[in-house]
Design a protein around this motif. Structure first.
Motif, PDB file in Angstrom:
ATOM      1  N   ASP A 169       5.786  -5.132 -10.759  1.00 54.27           N
ATOM      2  CA  ASP A 169       4.726  -4.203 -11.153  1.00 54.27           C
ATOM      3  C   ASP A 169       5.194  -3.168 -12.170  1.00 54.27           C
ATOM      4  OD1 ASP A 169       3.715  -4.218  -7.732  1.00 54.27           O
ATOM      5  OD2 ASP A 169       2.715  -5.221  -9.419  1.00 54.27           O
ATOM      6  N   LEU A 170       4.252  -2.714 -12.983  1.00 55.74           N
ATOM      7  CA  LEU A 170       4.469  -1.545 -13.812  1.00 55.74           C
ATOM      8  C   LEU A 170       4.231  -0.295 -12.960  1.00 55.74           C
ATOM      9  CD1 LEU A 170       2.548  -2.650 -17.024  1.00 55.74           C
ATOM     10  CD2 LEU A 170       5.019  -2.799 -16.583  1.00 55.74           C
ATOM     11  N   TYR A 171       4.694   0.826 -13.475  1.00 62.29           N
ATOM     12  CA  TYR A 171       4.435   2.080 -12.775  1.00 62.29           C
ATOM     13  C   TYR A 171       2.953   2.447 -12.879  1.00 62.29           C
ATOM     14  CZ  TYR A 171       9.469   2.965 -12.747  1.00 62.29           C
ATOM     15  OH  TYR A 171      10.821   2.889 -12.537  1.00 62.29           O
ATOM     16  N   ARG A 172       2.430   3.028 -11.801  1.00 63.43           N
ATOM     17  CA  ARG A 172       1.108   3.655 -11.842  1.00 63.43           C
ATOM     18  C   ARG A 172       1.175   4.923 -11.009  1.00 63.43           C
ATOM     19  NH1 ARG A 172      -3.431   1.876  -7.729  1.00 63.43           N
ATOM     20  NH2 ARG A 172      -3.648   4.109  -7.932  1.00 63.43           N
ATOM     21  N   ASP A 173       0.270   5.842 -11.294  1.00 63.63           N
ATOM     22  CA  ASP A 173       0.281   7.137 -10.616  1.00 63.63           C
ATOM     23  C   ASP A 173      -0.444   7.056  -9.276  1.00 63.63           C
ATOM     24  OD1 ASP A 173      -0.050   9.309 -13.552  1.00 63.63           O
ATOM     25  OD2 ASP A 173       1.701   8.370 -12.612  1.00 63.63           O
ATOM     26  N   TYR A 174       0.193   7.614  -8.257  1.00 65.00           N
ATOM     27  CA  TYR A 174      -0.413   7.764  -6.940  1.00 65.00           C
ATOM     28  C   TYR A 174      -0.493   9.258  -6.634  1.00 65.00           C
ATOM     29  CZ  TYR A 174       0.338   2.793  -6.177  1.00 65.00           C
ATOM     30  OH  TYR A 174       0.308   1.430  -6.286  1.00 65.00           O
ATOM     31  N   TRP A 175      -1.528   9.631  -5.868  1.00 61.06           N
ATOM     32  CA  TRP A 175      -1.791  11.040  -5.599  1.00 61.06           C
ATOM     33  C   TRP A 175      -1.870  11.319  -4.098  1.00 61.06           C
ATOM     34  CZ3 TRP A 175      -2.200  14.745  -9.407  1.00 61.06           C
ATOM     35  CH2 TRP A 175      -2.245  14.270 -10.719  1.00 61.06           C
ATOM     36  N   GLY A 176      -1.430  12.504  -3.719  1.00 63.24           N
ATOM     37  CA  GLY A 176      -1.617  12.959  -2.357  1.00 63.24           C
ATOM     38  C   GLY A 176      -3.018  13.507  -2.168  1.00 63.24           C
ATOM     39  N   GLN A 177      -3.308  13.891  -0.922  1.00 63.55           N
ATOM     40  CA  GLN A 177      -4.655  14.339  -0.588  1.00 63.55           C
ATOM     41  C   GLN A 177      -4.877  15.812  -0.910  1.00 63.55           C
ATOM     42  OE1 GLN A 177      -2.189  14.058   1.522  1.00 63.55           O
ATOM     43  NE2 GLN A 177      -2.230  15.888   2.834  1.00 63.55           N
ATOM     44  N   GLY A 178      -3.817  16.525  -1.185  1.00 63.77           N
ATOM     45  CA  GLY A 178      -3.927  17.942  -1.526  1.00 63.77           C
ATOM     46  C   GLY A 178      -3.633  18.836  -0.338  1.00 63.77           C
ATOM     47  N   THR A 179      -3.006  19.986  -0.620  1.00 70.42           N
ATOM     48  CA  THR A 179      -2.738  20.978   0.411  1.00 70.42           C
ATOM     49  C   THR A 179      -3.112  22.353  -0.139  1.00 70.42           C
ATOM     50  OG1 THR A 179      -1.070  21.825   1.971  1.00 70.42           O
ATOM     51  CG2 THR A 179      -0.292  21.287  -0.242  1.00 70.42           C
ATOM     52  N   GLN A 180      -3.807  23.130   0.668  1.00 76.39           N
ATOM     53  CA  GLN A 180      -4.315  24.427   0.217  1.00 76.39           C
ATOM     54  C   GLN A 180      -3.231  25.484   0.301  1.00 76.39           C
ATOM     55  OE1 GLN A 180      -7.577  25.358  -0.907  1.00 76.39           O
ATOM     56  NE2 GLN A 180      -6.503  27.272  -1.416  1.00 76.39           N
TER      57      GLN A 180
ATOM     58  N   GLN B 236       0.841  -1.190   0.000  1.00 80.90           N
ATOM     59  CA  GLN B 236       0.000   0.000   0.000  1.00 80.90           C
ATOM     60  C   GLN B 236       0.877   1.242   0.000  1.00 80.90           C
ATOM     61  OE1 GLN B 236      -3.105  -0.360   2.809  1.00 80.90           O
ATOM     62  NE2 GLN B 236      -3.921   1.687   2.463  1.00 80.90           N
ATOM     63  N   VAL B 237       0.590   2.139  -0.916  1.00 79.41           N
ATOM     64  CA  VAL B 237       1.415   3.339  -1.082  1.00 79.41           C
ATOM     65  C   VAL B 237       0.625   4.566  -0.635  1.00 79.41           C
ATOM     66  CG1 VAL B 237       2.591   4.819  -2.745  1.00 79.41           C
ATOM     67  CG2 VAL B 237       2.698   2.333  -3.008  1.00 79.41           C
ATOM     68  N   GLN B 238       1.280   5.448   0.080  1.00 76.60           N
ATOM     69  CA  GLN B 238       0.680   6.718   0.489  1.00 76.60           C
ATOM     70  C   GLN B 238       1.587   7.870   0.131  1.00 76.60           C
ATOM     71  OE1 GLN B 238      -0.177   6.321   4.755  1.00 76.60           O
ATOM     72  NE2 GLN B 238      -2.345   6.595   4.246  1.00 76.60           N
ATOM     73  N   LEU B 239       0.972   8.979  -0.286  1.00 76.33           N
ATOM     74  CA  LEU B 239       1.689  10.233  -0.495  1.00 76.33           C
ATOM     75  C   LEU B 239       1.105  11.250   0.477  1.00 76.33           C
ATOM     76  CD1 LEU B 239       2.511   8.774  -3.133  1.00 76.33           C
ATOM     77  CD2 LEU B 239       2.384  10.985  -4.262  1.00 76.33           C
ATOM     78  N   VAL B 240       1.946  11.840   1.289  1.00 74.15           N
ATOM     79  CA  VAL B 240       1.488  12.799   2.293  1.00 74.15           C
ATOM     80  C   VAL B 240       2.164  14.144   2.052  1.00 74.15           C
ATOM     81  CG1 VAL B 240       1.339  13.346   4.741  1.00 74.15           C
ATOM     82  CG2 VAL B 240       1.101  10.977   3.976  1.00 74.15           C
ATOM     83  N   GLU B 241       1.328  15.163   1.838  1.00 72.24           N
ATOM     84  CA  GLU B 241       1.827  16.508   1.552  1.00 72.24           C
ATOM     85  C   GLU B 241       1.830  17.358   2.816  1.00 72.24           C
ATOM     86  OE1 GLU B 241      -0.621  16.304  -2.607  1.00 72.24           O
ATOM     87  OE2 GLU B 241      -1.456  16.522  -0.597  1.00 72.24           O
ATOM     88  N   SER B 242       2.692  18.372   2.803  1.00 71.48           N
ATOM     89  CA  SER B 242       2.718  19.351   3.882  1.00 71.48           C
ATOM     90  C   SER B 242       3.269  20.661   3.345  1.00 71.48           C
ATOM     91  CB  SER B 242       3.563  18.861   5.056  1.00 71.48           C
ATOM     92  OG  SER B 242       4.897  18.635   4.644  1.00 71.48           O
ATOM     93  N   GLY B 243       3.047  21.741   4.102  1.00 70.36           N
ATOM     94  CA  GLY B 243       3.664  23.018   3.760  1.00 70.36           C
ATOM     95  C   GLY B 243       2.743  24.074   3.195  1.00 70.36           C
ATOM     96  N   GLY B 244       1.486  23.741   2.953  1.00 72.36           N
ATOM     97  CA  GLY B 244       0.559  24.750   2.442  1.00 72.36           C
ATOM     98  C   GLY B 244       0.188  25.757   3.511  1.00 72.36           C
ATOM     99  N   GLY B 245      -0.548  26.788   3.098  1.00 73.53           N
ATOM    100  CA  GLY B 245      -0.986  27.791   4.064  1.00 73.53           C
ATOM    101  C   GLY B 245      -1.368  29.088   3.405  1.00 73.53           C
ATOM    102  N   LEU B 246      -1.515  30.101   4.247  1.00 72.76           N
ATOM    103  CA  LEU B 246      -1.870  31.446   3.793  1.00 72.76           C
ATOM    104  C   LEU B 246      -0.612  32.294   3.748  1.00 72.76           C
ATOM    105  CD1 LEU B 246      -3.941  33.724   3.192  1.00 72.76           C
ATOM    106  CD2 LEU B 246      -4.139  34.028   5.682  1.00 72.76           C
ATOM    107  N   VAL B 247      -0.401  32.983   2.634  1.00 72.84           N
ATOM    108  CA  VAL B 247       0.791  33.814   2.475  1.00 72.84           C
ATOM    109  C   VAL B 247       0.413  35.078   1.715  1.00 72.84           C
ATOM    110  CG1 VAL B 247       1.465  32.649   0.337  1.00 72.84           C
ATOM    111  CG2 VAL B 247       3.215  33.773   1.734  1.00 72.84           C
ATOM    112  N   GLN B 248       1.124  36.161   1.996  1.00 76.67           N
ATOM    113  CA  GLN B 248       0.870  37.416   1.301  1.00 76.67           C
ATOM    114  C   GLN B 248       1.481  37.394  -0.091  1.00 76.67           C
ATOM    115  OE1 GLN B 248       2.299  40.589   3.810  1.00 76.67           O
ATOM    116  NE2 GLN B 248       0.413  40.607   5.018  1.00 76.67           N
ATOM    117  N   PRO B 249       0.952  38.178  -1.007  1.00 76.71           N
ATOM    118  CA  PRO B 249       1.581  38.282  -2.340  1.00 76.71           C
ATOM    119  C   PRO B 249       3.054  38.643  -2.207  1.00 76.71           C
ATOM    120  CG  PRO B 249      -0.568  39.345  -2.361  1.00 76.71           C
ATOM    121  CD  PRO B 249      -0.290  38.978  -0.929  1.00 76.71           C
ATOM    122  N   GLY B 250       3.871  37.958  -3.013  1.00 78.66           N
ATOM    123  CA  GLY B 250       5.320  38.140  -2.954  1.00 78.66           C
ATOM    124  C   GLY B 250       6.010  37.201  -1.992  1.00 78.66           C
TER     125      GLY B 250
END
Length: 121
Positions: free
Chosen positions: A105-116, A1-15
């Motif tokens: 196995d052949l390669y297949r695409d796995y996706w993370g859950q998304g970060t805003q 079982q493969v998991q992709l876990v994202e981090s680092g998103g958030g609110l930031v000012q322009p620039g």
């Protein structure tokens, strides 16, 4: 079982800047390409950047010169350094990886859950 876990998103000012990370874990034999897509509100998902196992990179025109993709193969992790952020960069950012879970196995695409990522003053 493969998991992709994202981090680092958030609110930031322009620039401003953010560094997104995405770590793959689980049953992994080989990883080929890794990368990031994003989906702005009310729009289709679009490719932001991709990187091969050998380090070749590809970027959307809208982020060239501002975003940098990199990977640490020993950690099965891909990063996206985002600089000079603009309000139009606001989106949910998804990482993906082409993974072969075992040597059979052949390669297949796995996706993370998304970060805003929200760019706003």
């Amino acid at each position: 079982q493969v998991q992709l876990v994202e981090s680092g998103g958030g609110l930031v000012q322009p620039g401003g800047s953010l560094r997104l990370s995405c770590a793959a874990s689980g049953s992994i034999s080989r990883i080929n390409a890794m990368g990031w897509y994003r989906q702005p509100p009310g729009k289709e998902r679009e490719l932001v950047a991709a990187i091969t196992s050998g380090g070749l990179t590809n970027y959307a025109d809208s982020v060239k010169g501002r975003f940098t993709i990199s990977r640490d193969n020993a950690k099965n992790t891909v990063y996206l350094q985002t600089n000079s952020l603009k309000p139009e960069d606001t989106a949910v950012y998804y990482c993906y990886a082409a993974i072969a879970p075992s040597y059979r196995d052949l390669y297949r695409d796995y996706w993370g859950q998304g970060t805003q990522v929200t760019v706003s003053s």
